[in-house]
Structures are given as structure tokens and as C-alpha cells.
Scaffold this active site. Structure first.
Site, PDB file in Angstrom:
ATOM      1  N   ASN A   1       0.853  -1.193   0.000  1.00 49.30           N
ATOM      2  CA  ASN A   1       0.000   0.000   0.000  1.00 49.30           C
ATOM      3  C   ASN A   1       0.890   1.245   0.000  1.00 49.30           C
ATOM      4  O   ASN A   1       2.118   1.144  -0.034  1.00 49.30           O
ATOM      5  CB  ASN A   1      -0.948  -0.012   1.202  1.00 49.30           C
ATOM      6  CG  ASN A   1      -0.190  -0.045   2.508  1.00 49.30           C
ATOM      7  OD1 ASN A   1       0.524   0.886   2.840  1.00 49.30           O
ATOM      8  ND2 ASN A   1      -0.300  -1.149   3.232  1.00 49.30           N
TER       9      ASN A   1
ATOM     10  N   LYS B   1     -13.998   1.288  14.872  1.00 53.45           N
ATOM     11  CA  LYS B   1     -12.708   0.633  15.135  1.00 53.45           C
ATOM     12  C   LYS B   1     -12.317   0.748  16.603  1.00 53.45           C
ATOM     13  O   LYS B   1     -11.725  -0.165  17.180  1.00 53.45           O
ATOM     14  CB  LYS B   1     -11.620   1.232  14.245  1.00 53.45           C
ATOM     15  CG  LYS B   1     -11.728   0.711  12.833  1.00 53.45           C
ATOM     16  CD  LYS B   1     -10.768   1.337  11.859  1.00 53.45           C
ATOM     17  CE  LYS B   1     -11.084   0.782  10.472  1.00 53.45           C
ATOM     18  NZ  LYS B   1     -10.497   1.475   9.388  1.00 53.45           N
TER      19      LYS B   1
ATOM     20  N   LYS C   1       9.021 -17.174 -10.290  1.00 57.92           N
ATOM     21  CA  LYS C   1       8.141 -16.241 -10.983  1.00 57.92           C
ATOM     22  C   LYS C   1       7.032 -17.046 -11.683  1.00 57.92           C
ATOM     23  O   LYS C   1       7.330 -17.972 -12.446  1.00 57.92           O
ATOM     24  CB  LYS C   1       8.959 -15.442 -12.010  1.00 57.92           C
ATOM     25  CG  LYS C   1       8.139 -14.418 -12.734  1.00 57.92           C
ATOM     26  CD  LYS C   1       8.955 -13.707 -13.789  1.00 57.92           C
ATOM     27  CE  LYS C   1       8.029 -12.859 -14.640  1.00 57.92           C
ATOM     28  NZ  LYS C   1       8.684 -12.374 -15.845  1.00 57.92           N
TER      29      LYS C   1
HETATM   30  O1  PMT Z   1       2.935   6.245   6.438  1.00 60.70           O
HETATM   31  P1  PMT Z   1       2.445   7.591   5.954  1.00 60.70           P
HETATM   32  O2  PMT Z   1       2.655   7.767   4.480  1.00 60.70           O
HETATM   33  O3  PMT Z   1       2.974   8.713   6.785  1.00 60.70           O
HETATM   34  O4  PMT Z   1       0.836   7.600   6.127  1.00 60.70           O
HETATM   35  C1  PMT Z   1       0.287   7.550   7.399  1.00 60.70           C
HETATM   36  C2  PMT Z   1      -0.886   6.562   7.445  1.00 60.70           C
HETATM   37  C3  PMT Z   1      -2.037   7.142   6.646  1.00 60.70           C
HETATM   38  C4  PMT Z   1      -0.506   5.198   6.894  1.00 60.70           C
HETATM   39  C5  PMT Z   1      -1.245   6.360   8.957  1.00 60.70           C
HETATM   40  O5  PMT Z   1      -1.372   7.568   9.576  1.00 60.70           O
HETATM   41  C6  PMT Z   1      -2.480   5.520   9.132  1.00 60.70           C
HETATM   42  O6  PMT Z   1      -3.619   5.966   9.042  1.00 60.70           O
HETATM   43  N1  PMT Z   1      -2.255   4.226   9.433  1.00 60.70           N
HETATM   44  C7  PMT Z   1      -3.286   3.222   9.542  1.00 60.70           C
HETATM   45  C8  PMT Z   1      -3.700   2.803   8.185  1.00 60.70           C
HETATM   46  C9  PMT Z   1      -4.626   1.627   8.245  1.00 60.70           C
HETATM   47  O7  PMT Z   1      -4.224   0.542   7.945  1.00 60.70           O
HETATM   48  O8  PMT Z   1      -5.797   1.880   8.717  1.00 60.70           O
HETATM   49  P2  PMT Z   1      -6.935   0.731   8.862  1.00 60.70           P
HETATM   50  O9  PMT Z   1      -8.149   1.498   9.019  1.00 60.70           O
HETATM   51  O10 PMT Z   1      -6.869  -0.253   7.751  1.00 60.70           O
HETATM   52  O11 PMT Z   1      -6.544  -0.027  10.200  1.00 60.70           O
HETATM   53  C10 PMT Z   1      -6.994   0.428  11.467  1.00 60.70           C
HETATM   54  C11 PMT Z   1      -5.959   0.128  12.542  1.00 60.70           C
HETATM   55  O12 PMT Z   1      -5.806  -1.299  12.659  1.00 60.70           O
HETATM   56  C12 PMT Z   1      -4.585   0.688  12.270  1.00 60.70           C
HETATM   57  O13 PMT Z   1      -4.046   1.116  13.495  1.00 60.70           O
HETATM   58  C13 PMT Z   1      -3.810  -0.506  11.716  1.00 60.70           C
HETATM   59  O14 PMT Z   1      -2.423  -0.422  12.033  1.00 60.70           O
HETATM   60  C14 PMT Z   1      -4.468  -1.667  12.476  1.00 60.70           C
HETATM   61  N2  PMT Z   1      -4.440  -2.939  11.743  1.00 60.70           N
HETATM   62  C15 PMT Z   1      -5.062  -3.091  10.527  1.00 60.70           C
HETATM   63  C16 PMT Z   1      -5.054  -4.328   9.909  1.00 60.70           C
HETATM   64  C17 PMT Z   1      -4.367  -5.391  10.511  1.00 60.70           C
HETATM   65  N3  PMT Z   1      -4.317  -6.595   9.940  1.00 60.70           N
HETATM   66  N4  PMT Z   1      -3.760  -5.218  11.694  1.00 60.70           N
HETATM   67  C18 PMT Z   1      -3.786  -4.018  12.310  1.00 60.70           C
HETATM   68  O15 PMT Z   1      -3.211  -3.851  13.400  1.00 60.70           O
END
Ligand code: PMT
Length: 400
Positions: free
Chosen positions: A211, A338, A290
Site C-alpha cells: 500500500n 474501530k 516467478k
Molecule cells: O505512512 P504515511 O505515508 O505517513 O501515512 C500515514 C498513514 C495514513 C498510513 C497512517 O497515519 C495511518 O492511518 N495508518 C493506519 C492505516 C490503516 O491501515 O488503517 P486501517 O483502518 O486499515 O486499520 C486500522 C488500525 O488497525 C490501524 O491502526 C492498523 O495499524 C491496524 N491494523 C489493521 C489491519 C491489521 N491486519 N492489523 C492491524 O493492526
């Protein structure tokens, strides 16, 4: 009135130092300016003299007052020194204790806090010698004002632009405000784990899913937590960023690697900040070779990864859990969802539909949703400043 000594070194960003002098002066600081010989190739001493209404210092041996030694007098006079722009050359000299001109001699002699705003070509910035010199200066206590990304005079669009004068002014203002109300080192002795960056989910020997996360937000949080006195562990996906100094660094690739790295350390942590963008799905089958293309469509089957934050929420004991949410719409509704589903203490919501904040950008603007119902907006600012504000909001609420 605070005394600011501004050291201008020889880069094209020296023109911004004129604006910085103006902004500092208008904000009530007494400003004195030193220029290196190279800086004089880009800007004239007279421009700084007209704005600061003070003598300009360029030559260690041009003693303006016989009763004093000016580089020592200036070094003692300063309440803070700003080196802006700071070239790779001057950074290298400072890291090695050289005192071969007015700027380096004065900096070696001062005991005032020194803020360094580097400006240079991205490859010069990322050269191992520059990285090592900056790291050494950080260990000496110099404070860096990280350069931003954008158009560089050399034609690159990359990291290396001197931070804008208005941001430098804010950093200096904040520094003196903190001095007036002594900093409490709110995370002193606490163990804080931060995750940052993207995960990479392998398909075959050459293909993968990932991503757009750059890791900037997470790295800024790790540095801010370190500056508040915490013992910081940074679990990072693959990024192009330089490892922060004074932080335990754990490199991971996939969501599963990140899960194992976090899980094995969670019991030792007081706070866990999940700023990483973790894949929700990973391919069921991967190939060490591959995959060859065939006629017709290709179908891949994905399975869910472990939701690390949810796991932490289910198994937490003393840990304060900070989750992030990257959303394009219904931000509040999804963030609140969340918060509950993952049993976090706070969710920091990014509005990632806006390209100037969120993924990859140097700035961010977020809303914090606390479990007690508080909602705190944090206005658009550099990710470093947003990180400090996020931690200040958390520590002001966080009960031991
Ligand atoms: O890295 P940058 O370019 O500075 O950008 C920052 C950012 C936008 C990546 C960052 O600030 C951010 O928002 N990170 C979380 C992105 C994300 O994955 O959001 P989510 O809504 O999908 O997940 C919610 C939370 O669950 C997050 O804290 C994520 O780390 C956590 N998660 C998600 C999926 C997973 N399998 N395990 C997790 O722990």
C-alpha cells in the site's frame, strides 16, 4: 526578549533565511546573523542587516569591537542558534568539531540550543556520511528541523528542501514556550512500541501486494515519543526513511512478520501505537519462482491476516492502545467503530481522500477519538508537529 543567532550557510535556500530573519524580528526576537563566505555567493549581508537592524558577522578576524572576541561574545549572547540553511559541508564540519570560519567557530563555542535546518540535494542528504554526521550531532544534543519534500533547485522533486520559515518560527516559539513551562518528559521511563509503514504480501518471486504508506507518520511518532523520554521500539515495514537515532529498530516485511514482532514485545510495553498500514489480506498461495503467464484470466485467493490491533485489544493488560484509521469517507463512523471493535484507547483518524494529508504527504490533519467520548481535532501541520500534538493529548489524559 530572546536572542536568536541565525547562521546562514552556502545553499540556494539562503534566500529563505532572509524571510526567516524577517519573521523572527517581527515576532519580537532580537536577531543577529552570521554568513559563511559561501552563503555570500547567494545572498548579501546587507539584506540581513536591513531586516535585523544589527551588524552581520562573516569573518572571525574582522573584530568590530576591540574589547571583545566576537565569536565568543555572540556564542554567549544567543538564547538559541538556528543554522538555516545548513549545508552538508557545514553539518560535516560541526560533526567533526571544525572551527574554520565565523559560523563553525561560534557554534563550537556556544552552549545555547542549536536548531539545524538542512537543505541539500536528496542524494547528499541520504549519503551515509551526512546521515552519520547528523546522527552524531543529534547525540550531541543538536535539534534537527527535518527538510521537507518538493522541488529542489537541482531539478529533483524529493526530500531536501529547507523547512519553511513559518514552520521554523513555530518550532522556535514552541521551544521557548516549553522552556517557560519546563517540559515534564511525560513518557520518561515508559516503554513505547510504534509500528510504521506498509506491509508487503508476497505473491511470487517478483510480485507482491502493498500500500502507499511511507512510514512518515509512524517515524515522527517514534521520534516524538523518544523526545518525551520514552524507550521506543519502532517496528517498521519497508520504507525509504532513515532509521531514527536512539530508537530500537525492528525491520519487518509482511503483516505476519509485524504481528510476531509486536506480539513478542507487547508484554513489556506501556503504550503501543499502530500507525502502520497493515494488509488485511494476504495471498493463500505464494511461489518461490516467478509465475508464468497463461492464457485467460488469473484468479488469486486471499486469506485474512491477523488484525494486530484487535489482538492487542483482546489481550491487553496495562498497555495504552493507540490505533489509526485511514478513511476516505464516513470518517467519524468508521473510526468510532474501530475504537470499539479493537478495544483501543484512542483512534487517530486520517482523512486520506485528501492527497495533501495522510499517505506519503509531509503534512497531516487528524481527528482523535478517545474511548471516553472526547473528540480532539488536530489542525494541518507537519507530521512531526502532529505527532507531538497527538502524544501531548494522550499523555495529558493518560493515567498511570
Ligand atoms: O505512512 P504515511 O505515508 O505517513 O501515512 C500515514 C498513514 C495514513 C498510513 C497512517 O497515519 C495511518 O492511518 N495508518 C493506519 C492505516 C490503516 O491501515 O488503517 P486501517 O483502518 O486499515 O486499520 C486500522 C488500525 O488497525 C490501524 O491502526 C492498523 O495499524 C491496524 N491494523 C489493521 C489491519 C491489521 N491486519 N492489523 C492491524 O493492526
Amino acid at each position: 526578549m530572546k536572542n536568536i543567532l541565525l547562521a546562514v550557510t552556502g545553499g540556494i535556500a539562503a534566500y529563505k533565511a532572509i524571510d526567516l530573519t524577517s519573521k523572527l524580528t517581527q515576532s519580537g526576537y532580537q536577531v543577529r546573523v552570521m554568513l559563511t563566505e559561501h552563503a555570500k555567493q547567494f545572498v548579501t549581508p546587507l539584506a540581513f542587516q536591513a531586516i535585523s537592524r544589527n551588524h552581520i558577522y562573516t569573518d572571525t578576524f574582522d573584530e568590530k569591537d576591540v574589547s571583545e572576541i566576537q565569536h565568543i561574545t555572540l556564542a554567549d549572547w544567543a538564547d538559541a542558534v538556528i543554522v538555516a540553511p545548513a549545508t552538508a559541508n557545514t553539518i560535516s564540519k560541526l560533526a567533526n568539531g571544525l572551527a574554520d570560519n565565523m559560523v563553525t567557530s561560534t557554534l563550537l563555542a556556544t552552549t545555547a540550543p542549536v536548531f539545524i535546518a538542512p537543505a541539500m540535494n536528496v542524494h547528499m542528504l541520504e549519503h551515509p556520511s551526512t546521515v552519520e554526521n547528523m546522527s552524531r550531532l543529534r547525540n550531541y544534543g543538536y535539534k534537527f528541523i527535518a527538510p521537507g519534500e518538493g522541488y529542489l533547485a537541482c531539478g529533483y522533486v524529493a526530500r531536501g528542501r529547507m523547512e519553511e520559515p513559518i514552520t521554523i518560527l513555530t518550532i522556535i516559539d514552541d521551544y521557548f514556550k516549553e522552556q517557560a513551562q519546563p517540559q515534564t518528559f511525560a513518557l520518561k521511563g515508559k516503554n513505547v512500541l510504534v509500528t510504521a509503514g506498509p506491509t508487503v504480501e508476497k505473491v511470487d518471486a517478483v510480485r507482491y501486494f502493498t500500500n502507499r504508506s511511507s512510514g512518515k507518520m509512524g517515524y515522527a511518532l517514534a521520534e516524538a515519543a523518544r523526545d518525551l523520554g520514552a524507550n521506543v521500539t519502532l517496528v517498521s515495514g519497508e520504507t525509504n526513511l532513515t532509521q531514527p537515532v536512539g530508537v530500537e529498530f525492528v525491520q519487518v516485511t509482511s503483516a505476519e512478520d509485524m504481528f510476531q514482532a509486536v506480539k513478542s514485545r507487547m508484554n513489556d510495553m506501556d503504550m503501543i501505537i499502530k500507525a502502520a498500514a497493515v494488509a488485511d489480506y494476504t495471498p493463500v498461495e505464494t511461489s518461490e519462482h516467478k509465475m508464468k503467464k497463461k492464457d485467460g484470466d488469473l484468479q488469486l485467493t486471499f486469506k485474512r491476516t491477523t488484525d494486530i490491533l484487535k489482538y492487542l485489544g483482546e489481550h491487553k493488560d496495562k498497555q495504552y492502545l493507540v490505533g489509526f484509521a485511514a478513511e476516505t469517507d464516513n470518517v467519524e463512523e468508521y473510526a468510532m467503530g474501530k475504537l470499539k471493535k479493537k478495544n483501543a484507547d484512542v483512534i487517530v483518524a486520517n482523512h486520506v481522500a485528501n492527497e495533501t494529508i495522510g499517505f506519503r504527504s509531509s503534512d497531516n490533519e487528524v481527528d482523535m477519538y478517545f474511548a471516553n467520548g472526547d473528540k480532539v481535532p488536530i489542525a494541518k501541520a507537519s507530521k512531526q508537529q502532529v505527532a507531538i500534538k497527538i502524544l501531548n493529548e494522550i499523555t495529558s489524559r493518560w493515567e498511570d
